[in-house]
Design an enzyme around this catalytic site. Structure first.
Site, short mmCIF file in Angstrom:
data_model
loop_
_atom_site.label_atom_id
_atom_site.label_comp_id
_atom_site.label_asym_id
_atom_site.label_seq_id
_atom_site.Cartn_x
_atom_site.Cartn_y
_atom_site.Cartn_z
N LYS A 113 10.18 -0.91 -2.36
CA LYS A 113 9.10 -1.52 -1.58
C LYS A 113 8.49 -2.70 -2.34
CE LYS A 113 4.65 -0.47 0.54
NZ LYS A 113 3.33 -0.03 0.10
N HIS A 150 -0.35 -2.23 -9.88
CA HIS A 150 -1.22 -3.17 -9.17
C HIS A 150 -2.22 -2.42 -8.32
CE1 HIS A 150 2.20 -2.35 -6.51
NE2 HIS A 150 1.34 -2.47 -5.51
N HIS A 176 5.49 0.72 -7.20
CA HIS A 176 6.52 1.15 -6.26
C HIS A 176 7.86 1.27 -6.99
CE1 HIS A 176 3.51 0.40 -3.30
NE2 HIS A 176 3.38 -0.84 -3.72
N GLU A 199 6.56 -6.07 -2.56
CA GLU A 199 5.59 -6.61 -1.60
C GLU A 199 5.00 -7.92 -2.11
OE1 GLU A 199 3.18 -3.11 -1.28
OE2 GLU A 199 1.98 -3.59 -3.02
N GLN A 215 -1.39 1.55 -8.27
CA GLN A 215 -0.09 2.08 -7.87
C GLN A 215 1.04 1.22 -8.38
OE1 GLN A 215 0.45 0.32 -3.50
NE2 GLN A 215 -1.43 1.49 -3.70
N ARG A 244 1.01 6.78 -7.26
CA ARG A 244 -0.39 6.45 -7.53
C ARG A 244 -0.83 6.92 -8.92
NH1 ARG A 244 -0.11 7.98 -2.22
NH2 ARG A 244 -0.65 6.32 -0.76
N LYS A 285 -6.04 10.91 -3.55
CA LYS A 285 -4.71 11.41 -3.20
C LYS A 285 -3.94 11.88 -4.44
CE LYS A 285 -4.08 8.33 0.77
NZ LYS A 285 -3.34 7.18 1.23
N SER A 339 -5.85 2.41 -4.24
CA SER A 339 -5.40 3.09 -5.45
C SER A 339 -4.57 2.17 -6.35
CB SER A 339 -4.58 4.33 -5.08
OG SER A 339 -3.55 3.99 -4.20
ZN LIG Z 1 1.51 -1.72 -3.49
#
Ligand SMILES: [Zn+2]
Length: 425
Positions: free
Chosen positions: A138, A277, A115, A140, A113, A296, A302, A111
């Site tokens: 989060k 991203h 954060h 990453e 998304q 998302r 979802k 998806s």
């Molecule tokens: Zn991510």
């Protein structure tokens, strides 16, 4: 006694079988797991998406070695052995391992998304704990193990403008007013004006009538399919691929707004909070702050929290270079390069030891680390403990521990990734 304070632990990582993963042994996540675990049987029809190395409760790693600890969760062991995190890291992160290390094998797009940052993560968690299970942020980072493709951040505004002008179906979805606002914004417009037009356009796309989105997407795909495939742009190919996977999904139009980024082996991206991203395909190692908060926007069946997403994004528009992490030479270890993003929770070292290099060691670190062997074989030792390290072996290395390696076959190179937390250099 070394058994009371083991310098390292050999872990059995958790394998996640999400539907977007690669099938059977084509999945690097699965292949690594199977290489190090003689009891693991590969199901050729199963999709294997992620290998989790850490303490997150949705996929906690289990200790395999030394024998007296076999079967214990790393998370449970760390609760009783805070010394292994090192004093500074244990104090700073409430006695928890601050990162989660993963291998991802992506067969089909995840998806789109973003954060939340720490403040918003706390708000979302207290408002809707079922949808936002963690109060933590989060950030990453991914490093490609093989060819990889993803989308990240908004394109330079001029590129978005060109796509809006070139794609009539996108104009229909955005409506006349928004299309005009994007198309007529001059090169000399202020960054603030660009940002507000981009915010308007992306929010309009996200809140467009789903029936209209589906209709225009069908029209776009039909038009593109009629063009000879050799003259299609990557974006046009991608819109057809994504529409097959997620028919009618508004996320298919997002690729005209977001940078499409290929990575080759060793290439890396860091995704800070509030940046859109999406991972499209390929195999990577990924490290993140220990959290599972995802907002998302598309390419998913979802829950899509479009309002939160449109509200939180930075709308910074730029080339993807802003997200690339250039590895730095490690002053302490001649075979290591360090990918060090601008957050305290983690960095990742890529340890590449050429054939014929002979014995080597990895330096002790202030905090904890998790080491994944991707290629090669060596006998490793620390203190009184030793182990045969080969492809797929995952170690938790306690703080302040030097690990020594003696390659088994000197004609073979060794490749390892080490995620770690170190709060002072
Ligand atoms: Zn991510």
């Amino acid at each position: 006694m070394s058994s009371e304070k083991p310098p390292f632990l050999v872990l059995s990582p958790a394998l996640q079988t999400y539907a977007w993963g690669k099938r059977g042994s084509q999945s690097e996540a699965c292949s690594l797991k199977a290489s190090a675990d003689p009891d693991f049987v590969i199901d050729a029809n199963q999709t294997y998406a992620e290998l989790w190395m850490g303490t997150h409760k949705k996929g906690p790693s289990v200790i395999r070695h030394p024998q007296p600890l076999a079967g214990t969760l790393l998370s449970d062991w760390l609760k009783m052995n805070q010394w292994a995190l090192g004093e500074v890291v244990a104090t700073e992160f409430g006695g928890e391992l601050p990162f989660l290390f993963k291998v991802l094998s992506v067969n089909q797009a995840l998806s789109i998304q973003a954060h939340p940052d720490k403040t918003r993560a706390g708000e979302l968690h207290s408002r809707a704990p079922d949808k936002y299970p963690d109060a933590n942020h989060k950030p990453e980072m991914v490093i490609a193990l093989r060819e990889f493709e993803g989308m990240c951040g908004f394109r330079p505004f001029s590129e978005i403008q060109s796509w809006v002008v070139a794609v009539p179906e996108l104009q229909q979805v955005l409506g006349d007013k928004v299309t005009e606002a994007v198309a007529t914004l001059g090169e000399d417009a202020s960054p603030e004006d660009q940002l507000s037009v981009l915010r308007l356009a992306f929010s309009s796309l996200m809140s467009a009538d789903p029936v209209a989105v589906r209709g225009q997407l069908e029209a776009l795909v039909k038009r593109v399919r009629a063009i000879s495939s050799s003259s299609l742009s990557r974006e046009e190919q991608l819109v057809c691929q994504l529409d097959q996977l997620y028919p009618g999904d508004v996320g298919c139009f997002c690729l005209f707004f977001l940078n499409v980024v290929p990575l080759s082996r060793g290439g890396s991206l860091f995704l800070p909070a509030n940046e859109p991203h999406c991972y499209l395909s390929g195999d990577v190692v990924e490290c993140m702050a220990c959290s599972d908060n995802v907002v998302r926007a598309g390419l998913t069946p979802k829950f899509k929290d479009k309002d939160t997403l449109c509200d939180m994004l930075t709308y910074t528009s730029s080339t993807p270079d802003r997200f690339r992490v250039a590895p730095q030479k490690d002053k302490q270890s001649e075979f290591s390069e360090i990918y060090d993003p601008p957050i305290p929770e983690f960095a990742v070292a890529r340890v590449s030891v050429p054939a014929g290099a002979g014995d080597f060691s990895l330096p002790p670190l202030q905090g904890p680390s998790i080491l994944l062997v991707v290629e090669g074989e060596a006998s490793l030792s620390a203190g009184e403990l030793s182990y045969d390290a080969r492809r797929g072996v995952v170690l938790f290395v306690s703080a302040q521990t030097e690990v020594k390696f003696s390659p088994v076959d000197r004609d073979q190179q060794i490749l390892m990734y080490r995620a770690y937390c170190q709060l002072q250099s």
